[in-house]
Scaffold this active site. Structure first.
Site, short mmCIF file in Angstrom:
data_model
loop_
_atom_site.label_atom_id
_atom_site.label_comp_id
_atom_site.label_asym_id
_atom_site.label_seq_id
_atom_site.Cartn_x
_atom_site.Cartn_y
_atom_site.Cartn_z
N TYR A 55 62.77 16.67 -50.69
CA TYR A 55 62.81 18.05 -51.20
C TYR A 55 64.17 18.66 -50.82
CZ TYR A 55 60.58 22.26 -52.99
OH TYR A 55 60.24 23.35 -53.75
N ASN A 128 52.12 28.33 -57.42
CA ASN A 128 51.98 27.94 -58.82
C ASN A 128 51.79 29.13 -59.77
OD1 ASN A 128 52.36 25.24 -58.15
ND2 ASN A 128 50.22 25.01 -57.56
N ASN A 154 47.66 20.42 -67.70
CA ASN A 154 46.53 20.52 -66.76
C ASN A 154 46.98 20.62 -65.32
OD1 ASN A 154 47.46 17.84 -66.93
ND2 ASN A 154 45.62 17.13 -65.88
N ARG A 179 43.56 10.22 -71.77
CA ARG A 179 42.71 9.66 -70.70
C ARG A 179 41.34 9.42 -71.29
NH1 ARG A 179 43.90 13.81 -66.74
NH2 ARG A 179 45.65 14.14 -68.10
N TYR A 246 60.87 22.80 -64.65
CA TYR A 246 60.51 23.22 -63.29
C TYR A 246 59.93 22.08 -62.47
CZ TYR A 246 55.63 23.40 -64.81
OH TYR A 246 54.39 23.08 -65.30
N GLY A 247 59.64 20.95 -63.11
CA GLY A 247 59.08 19.81 -62.37
C GLY A 247 59.59 18.52 -62.98
N MET A 249 57.61 15.35 -62.83
CA MET A 249 56.51 14.47 -62.43
C MET A 249 56.70 13.03 -62.90
SD MET A 249 54.56 16.24 -60.46
CE MET A 249 53.27 15.06 -60.17
N PHE A 271 64.10 26.33 -63.26
CA PHE A 271 63.54 27.40 -62.43
C PHE A 271 63.03 26.82 -61.12
CE2 PHE A 271 60.10 30.07 -60.82
CZ PHE A 271 60.81 31.24 -60.63
N TRP A 272 63.33 27.54 -60.03
CA TRP A 272 62.84 27.14 -58.71
C TRP A 272 62.33 28.39 -58.00
CZ3 TRP A 272 66.12 25.43 -53.91
CH2 TRP A 272 65.26 24.80 -52.98
P1 NDP Z 1 49.57 19.17 -59.92
O1 NDP Z 1 49.44 18.15 -58.85
O2 NDP Z 1 48.55 20.23 -60.07
O3 NDP Z 1 49.66 18.42 -61.34
C1 NDP Z 1 50.51 17.36 -61.57
C2 NDP Z 1 50.67 17.22 -63.09
O4 NDP Z 1 51.65 16.25 -63.37
C3 NDP Z 1 49.39 16.80 -63.81
O5 NDP Z 1 49.35 17.50 -65.03
C4 NDP Z 1 49.64 15.32 -64.06
O6 NDP Z 1 48.97 14.86 -65.19
C5 NDP Z 1 51.12 15.32 -64.32
N1 NDP Z 1 51.74 14.03 -64.10
C6 NDP Z 1 51.77 13.32 -62.98
N2 NDP Z 1 52.47 12.19 -63.14
C7 NDP Z 1 52.89 12.20 -64.43
C8 NDP Z 1 53.66 11.30 -65.22
N3 NDP Z 1 54.14 10.16 -64.72
N4 NDP Z 1 53.89 11.63 -66.50
C9 NDP Z 1 53.39 12.78 -67.03
N5 NDP Z 1 52.68 13.67 -66.31
C10 NDP Z 1 52.43 13.38 -65.04
O7 NDP Z 1 51.02 19.78 -59.77
P2 NDP Z 1 51.56 21.27 -59.63
O8 NDP Z 1 51.15 22.12 -60.75
O9 NDP Z 1 51.29 21.75 -58.27
O10 NDP Z 1 53.11 20.95 -59.78
C11 NDP Z 1 53.58 20.37 -60.99
C12 NDP Z 1 55.08 20.17 -60.90
O11 NDP Z 1 55.70 21.43 -60.79
C13 NDP Z 1 55.53 19.37 -59.67
O12 NDP Z 1 56.64 18.59 -60.05
C14 NDP Z 1 55.94 20.45 -58.71
O13 NDP Z 1 56.88 20.01 -57.76
C15 NDP Z 1 56.53 21.45 -59.68
N6 NDP Z 1 56.58 22.82 -59.19
C16 NDP Z 1 57.79 23.41 -59.25
C17 NDP Z 1 57.96 24.70 -58.86
C18 NDP Z 1 59.29 25.32 -58.98
O14 NDP Z 1 59.51 26.38 -58.44
N7 NDP Z 1 60.21 24.70 -59.69
C19 NDP Z 1 56.85 25.47 -58.28
C20 NDP Z 1 55.57 24.77 -58.33
C21 NDP Z 1 55.47 23.47 -58.76
P3 NDP Z 1 47.69 13.89 -65.11
O15 NDP Z 1 46.49 14.77 -64.92
O16 NDP Z 1 47.74 13.24 -66.43
O17 NDP Z 1 47.89 12.93 -63.96
#
Ligand code: NDP
Length: 332
Positions: A55, A128, A154, A179, A246-247, A249, A271-272
């Site tokens: 991080y 969030n 989701n 899924r 913002y993410g 994943m 955005f952060w």
């Molecule tokens: P959650 O753990 O609630 O959800 C994770 C999500 O990512 C699910 O929708 C999951 O889908 C999806 N996902 C995981 N792996 C993959 C992949 N390989 N391809 C596509 N989708 C994937 O996460 P949060 O809502 O807590 O956080 C989501 C993201 O936002 C994170 O990266 C987090 O770091 C970021 N974030 C950033 C912030 C900022 O200020 N920039 C603030 C808060 C969060 P599935 O159900 O299909 O597995």
């Protein structure tokens, strides 16, 4: 003097086995300080990234895990007038170390949340939903009837986007990964107020044309995932729209077709939340008023926390294991 149990790490590592439950003595409560009893704290992706050392901000060692959570004020310093025992508070900044039973902190490090909302709602409001709120307000001037498209529909942020947008009268198109039990998830998100929930595959099909006969093309896209998924969002944005990342994943760079930038005048932003909170630290009412608006939505039943599995503090390994497994999920 009081003591607390804390989940402490002194080195980074790929798993959570660097965490140790330790007994820490608490300092005396200074004049401008409060002592909190932590009531609940979630495990967010950023918490895991901090443990792993990936991080962008990392607390100094020994560090206590956890960035978000809700605490109850149990003792106030002699000069403290803004908090009383019994108040619920949440941290202002990242790196607070919420995975502990008690903590003594400065009053400036926390803000009040109403204690008449649900515990899980309060424990998960500061990251969030705040992220969703800022992204829906700070990049495009959205009006009722406008459309937003997002992937990670989701995710915890995605669920907050759906609910806050619905309260604003803004339509949402939420992209999820396919899924086996997809229909259950679609229904769950529709109950929250989602307008359209589509799979990543549908972004390349005629399903989208049918949607855009009913709602305008999105002015705003929210990218939680990156990779191809983020690139596909771009192709459905309105000309001149903004994509906010913002993410990441998918852990893959955003696929960026040149034509989107050349011919469609799309703006790419990031955005952060942590940076926003740090930038507005001198103006604490900005954070307080956003949190109050979000708490109103929680109280009105229009913003629910994501589905959580509450785990007793001493079973923390179950919570971390569950989170890591969810992040490695593939669905195929
Ligand atoms: P959650 O753990 O609630 O959800 C994770 C999500 O990512 C699910 O929708 C999951 O889908 C999806 N996902 C995981 N792996 C993959 C992949 N390989 N391809 C596509 N989708 C994937 O996460 P949060 O809502 O807590 O956080 C989501 C993201 O936002 C994170 O990266 C987090 O770091 C970021 N974030 C950033 C912030 C900022 O200020 N920039 C603030 C808060 C969060 P599935 O159900 O299909 O597995």
């Amino acid at each position: 003097l009081h003591s607390c149990s804390a989940l402490v790490y002194r080195q980074h590592g790929p798993h959570y086995d660097t965490l140790r439950m330790e007994k820490w003595a608490l300092p005396a409560v200074g004049q401008h300080c409060v002592r909190l009893k932590m009531l609940a704290a979630p495990v967010n992706p950023a918490d895991i990234n901090m443990l792993q050392g990936t991080y962008p901000i990392l607390p100094p060692f020994p560090a206590v895990g956890g960035n978000e959570g809700v605490g109850e004020v149990v003792e106030v310093g002699s000069e403290v007038t803004c908090f009383s025992p019994g108040d619920w508070v949440i941290p202002v900044d990242a790196g607070f170390g919420t995975w502990r039973t008690e903590v003594v902190c400065d009053t400036a490090d926390v803000i009040k949340v109403p204690s008449d909302i649900t515990l899980l709602g309060a424990a998960t409001i500061g990251v969030n939903p705040c992220t969703a709120y800022r992204m829906l307000h700070d990049f495009e001037h959205l009006q009722p009837g406008d459309t937003v498209i997002q992937n990670g529909g989701n995710s915890a942020v995605g669920q907050a986007v759906i609910q806050i947008a619905a309260a604003m009268g803004v339509k949402t198109i939420s992209v999820i990964r396919d899924r086996p039990n997809r229909q259950d998830l679609v229904e769950e998100l529709m109950l929250m107020g989602a307008d359209y929930v589509v799979t990543e595959e549908a972004l390349q099909s005629s399903e989208m044309e049918a949607i855009f006969k009913k709602v305008p093309k999105p002015k705003l896209g929210l990218n939680c995932v990156g990779g191809q998924s983020g690139g596909l969002l771009l192709s459905h944005l309105d000309d001149g729209a903004t994509l906010v990342t913002y993410g990441g994943m998918a852990k893959k760079p955003l696929l960026l077709p040149a034509k989107v930038l050349i011919f469609r005048n799309i703006t790419l932003r990031g955005f952060w939340m942590t940076q926003w909170k740090r930038n507005t630290r001198r103006d604490p009412h900005l954070l307080q008023s956003m949190v109050s608006s979000l708490c109103d939505l929680v109280r009105e039943g229009r913003l629910s926390p994501p589905r959580c599995i509450p785990v007793p503090f001493h079973h923390y390994r179950d919570a971390l294991e569950g989170t890591l497994q969810a992040h490695q999920r593939k669905h195929v």
